[in-house]
Each structure stands twice: as structure tokens, then as C-alpha cells.
Design an enzyme around this catalytic site. Sequence first.
Site, mmCIF file in Angstrom:
data_model
loop_
_atom_site.group_PDB
_atom_site.id
_atom_site.type_symbol
_atom_site.label_atom_id
_atom_site.label_comp_id
_atom_site.label_asym_id
_atom_site.label_seq_id
_atom_site.Cartn_x
_atom_site.Cartn_y
_atom_site.Cartn_z
ATOM 1 C CB CYS A 124 -7.918 -8.650 4.565
ATOM 2 S SG CYS A 124 -8.481 -10.352 4.728
ATOM 3 C CB CYS A 158 -4.210 -13.828 4.690
ATOM 4 S SG CYS A 158 -5.662 -13.174 3.849
#
Length: 567
Positions: free
Chosen positions: A498, A318
Site C-alpha cells: 500500500c 486498498c
Amino acid sequence: MDIHQLTSQLSVSAQLHPEDIEQVVAAGIKTVICNRPDQEGDEQPASDEIRLACESQGLKWYFLPVNPRNFTDRQAREFGALLNAVQGPVLAFCRTGTRCTNLWALSEAGNIDVASIINTASVAGYDIAKLSDRIATLAESNKAEVIAAKETIAYKLVGSHDILIVGGGAGGLAVAASLLKRQPTLDIAIIEPATEHYYQPGWTMVGGGIFSAEETRRKMIDVIPDSVKWYQASVASFVPDKNSLRLAEGEVIEYNYLVVAPGLTLDWGAIEGLEAALGNYGVTSNYRYDLAPYTWKMVQKTSNGKAIFTQAPMPIKCAGAPQKAMYLACSHWLSECRLSNINVEFCTAGPVLFGVADYVPALMEYVKKYSIELSFSANLVKVDGPKQIATFEVTDSLGNKSLVEKTFDMLHVCPVQRAPRFISESPLADANGWVDLDQQSLQHNTYPNIFGIGDANNTPNAKTAAAVRKQAPVLAENLLSLKKNLEFQAIYNGYGSCPLTVERGKIVLAEFGYDGKLLPSFPLWLIEGKKPSTLSWWLKEKLLPWVYWNAMLKGKEWLAAPDRKED
């Protein structure tokens, strides 16, 4: 009583007294180890007195007495084994804390380099430099013993399965569910040592004060499908030419098809002094379950000074997570009228703010709104917690490197990340240590009956839970096609998502695939991914956790249908 933290899981102190135990509990300690023999000094209470005080407060108690002038390497190993077996955080005590520190230092011989061991002890207030040679000698001895053990061990076959999955994280469980959705009678087994499973995307929200940490955790037994065999063990090595692997205890499991889904390793020790500082001195990270609440505590506590947020070199899981923590913190400080008194800096090892350029303009609006200072090509290499100094290796436009020290009041760290060692040192790895896969089919490039999913792959996609959600159906379909000798039809397009939490209540929903191609899941009239959206926040806060627990891990492939060759 002074508690000196050595690592995130171990602290040491001088002699405890029964009246100190409430302070120990308040410090978050779960287990106490006594390394001081009874009747060593006139001033010390009996160990049973302290044991009773600990047990009355719900603390675990262990008695491992050691002579300060004649402690053995075996005792150090016993101390290390005990630390690995008990619930942390742990407090070990003796007369001054030095004995406990010595035991820890020797127990880490071969696991951590000598200089880092000495430095960690020094930061905690203990000078153990005289142990340097002994630690180095013990490290070599440990290495030799491990090699000898591997040469003499008798491997025992403990299982054989049609499909064997390594890893019970998001990838392993999602692909198991997708396989069973298509063929419920499959013989599947999962190897996973952990007893708990975490919804890691939620830790950003924990650090922002939106979720509690407990909301992101489930018991592993409750999330593994009922029909799947669970080996609660760790993998030591792979023998793909024999369709088998070896567990850490020496057992062998055979398979017809293997799915590799171990996730990646957060290498906290790669940054000097970081482990000893975490959870104290304002040093925190949303990359760990037990530290995300400390992030929120520091956000609430900080009213002035310097707040630094770091991003490690790629690849990391991430890639937006370090920024998410920063934006949520700034949003809170702005709402509390504190932001003007706080100097916020984002130090990233990379050359840009975000890897997909289409989303940078929206992010830059918030960088300006929060008056964030951007420092590119600045890689965190050292943390001095007590002095609150972070050291960065900064690379200029000509490639010249220099060390720059920055003081801080709050430091949010993104750790260095790498493939697990049992992967990087295996025949399954590419030259960089990641599982070597075809980026579309997710099949191994050398061993056709092996597939991979999740963060340990070398596929050039973002390492996110959303990527796993899209990979699982592709892998399941292709593996079952292989079983039937059919050509692969399912294609993974590199999708990753994201949700960039730019302020409390709004998100820039970045969705993209290979080569940065935008892959929005929703029509632009509903969610414009390149702009902050309230609906995207609702997805992140309310819908996506439910989808994770009740759809993705259950084989319900909502918005996850794979691309196909004929499409």
C-alpha cells in the site's frame, strides 16, 4: 433549464429546447432520451428539432414516448433496458421530468428497495410516493419471472476449455499471463463483460492531479493475450460438480480447471442517498474512474469550510486509498496556503488509523502536520447532497450506537464493498460470501480443480494489485502442478503493498503479509518503508504503472517469485 440528478448515470429534466443542448453537453451528458410524445402541448418543439440539435453536438438520441396517465410496466422495463444499453451519463426529459422519474423508479423494482427509490426521487425533487405499492408489486412480479425463466431455460453448451478464468481484471489477466509464460500452448479462456480495462491504483493519482484518467485505461481487447479466447459475457452461476458454469444469457461453458477472479462489488447503494449525490454537491470518490477527476476538481476548488474523508467497514480494496486521497488533498491545500481555512476530518468505520501498526507513527506525523481530526468507529450511512450533510453511525467504547450528522463542503467517500452476488450465492462461497480458498496454495477448499485470485478471495490479505502480482505466479505454478499430479510447492505469504501518498512527492511504502508481518521488497538503505520516501513516490508515479501494463499483465514476474515449501 434545470437538470435533476437521480443517479450517477441518470438525470431528468423538463421539456428540452434546441437552444438547451449546449448546456446539456456542458453538463457531461452523452445520451438524451425523450419520453414525451410529439404534439402533447402547444409549447413543445418537435422531437426531430431536438434530435437534430443533439446529434449536431455529438449526443446520442432515443425517442421513447410515454403517455403520462397510462404508462405500462413494460414501458418501464424498456426504459430500464435502454439505460443499461446506452452510454452514460444520460438525460431523460418529458414535460416536467416526473414521467421519466416514474419510469426509472419502476425499472428499478426488485433491484433497489422501495424506500430507497422513493428517497432518491425525493432528493432530486420528485414526489413519487404514490407509486410505492406499484413498485413493490412489480418487484414481486419480476422476481417470479426470473425464477420461472431459470426453471424453463434450455442451456446450450457454447465452449469447453482446459482452463477457464472468470474475470478480466488484474487477477484474471495476470494469472493468464503467468500460465502462458510457463506453458504457451495452454487452452485458456476468459469470461469478462467489460470492454475496457483499468489500472485502478492510478485513480488515487488522478484524484491528486498527477495522472489524467485516460492514462489508467486500455481497451480490453488490447490487454487479453492473443492466444486466449475471450467471452464477452457475464457469469450467472457455477455448477462445480459438473465442471461447468452458466452465463447470464443461459449458455454453458465447461472446464477442466477454473480460476475465479471477478474482483469485488462496490455497493454504492448501501449508503442512503449516495448514488444521487455522487459527482455533485462536492461528493466524490477515487474508487470510480469517472469520479476521480471530480475529486481533483473539488480539491482545486475548495478554499475553506469542511472536508470529510470516509472509510467503509473492512474488507475493502486498498485499505489505504481513503487516506491517500486525504493526504494528497491536504498537501495541495498546504502548498496553496489554504489548509488553515479548511477543517479536515477522517471518519473511519474501523477502530484504528491503519491495520499494520508499524506504519501508524509515520502516518500520525502527517495527521498532525495537516491538523486532521480523526473519528474512529464512525460509519457513513447516509448522504444528503443538496443540504451537504453526511450521517454517520458512531459506536462508542461500550458498543452503543448513535447517529451523528456532519456538514461538509467536500466529501470523499469510500463505498461499502462486498463479493459479487453470483459469487456470494454460489457453492464456491464461504459463510461470508467470499471465495473459499486455502490461503497458501490459493486452491479452493472444496473443489480441488478450482483456484481463486484477487479481491473476491477470503484469504486474509490486503486487497491490492500488489497482492495479485504475488498471487499470480503461485496460482499458475500450483495449477500446473495439479495437472501433472505433483505436490504443490509454491506458497502465497499474504504479501500486499500500500504506497501511502502522504504528500505530493513522498510515500510511506507499506509492504506486509499475513498477520501484519513486514515484507519489504528493497533493502532498508534504499527504501525504509516505515518512513516517507521520495524514491517510493518515483516508484508509484513512474515505475509501477509501467510494471503493471508491461510486466504483470505480460507474465514478466518482476520481484514476484513465490515462496516455496522447501525454502
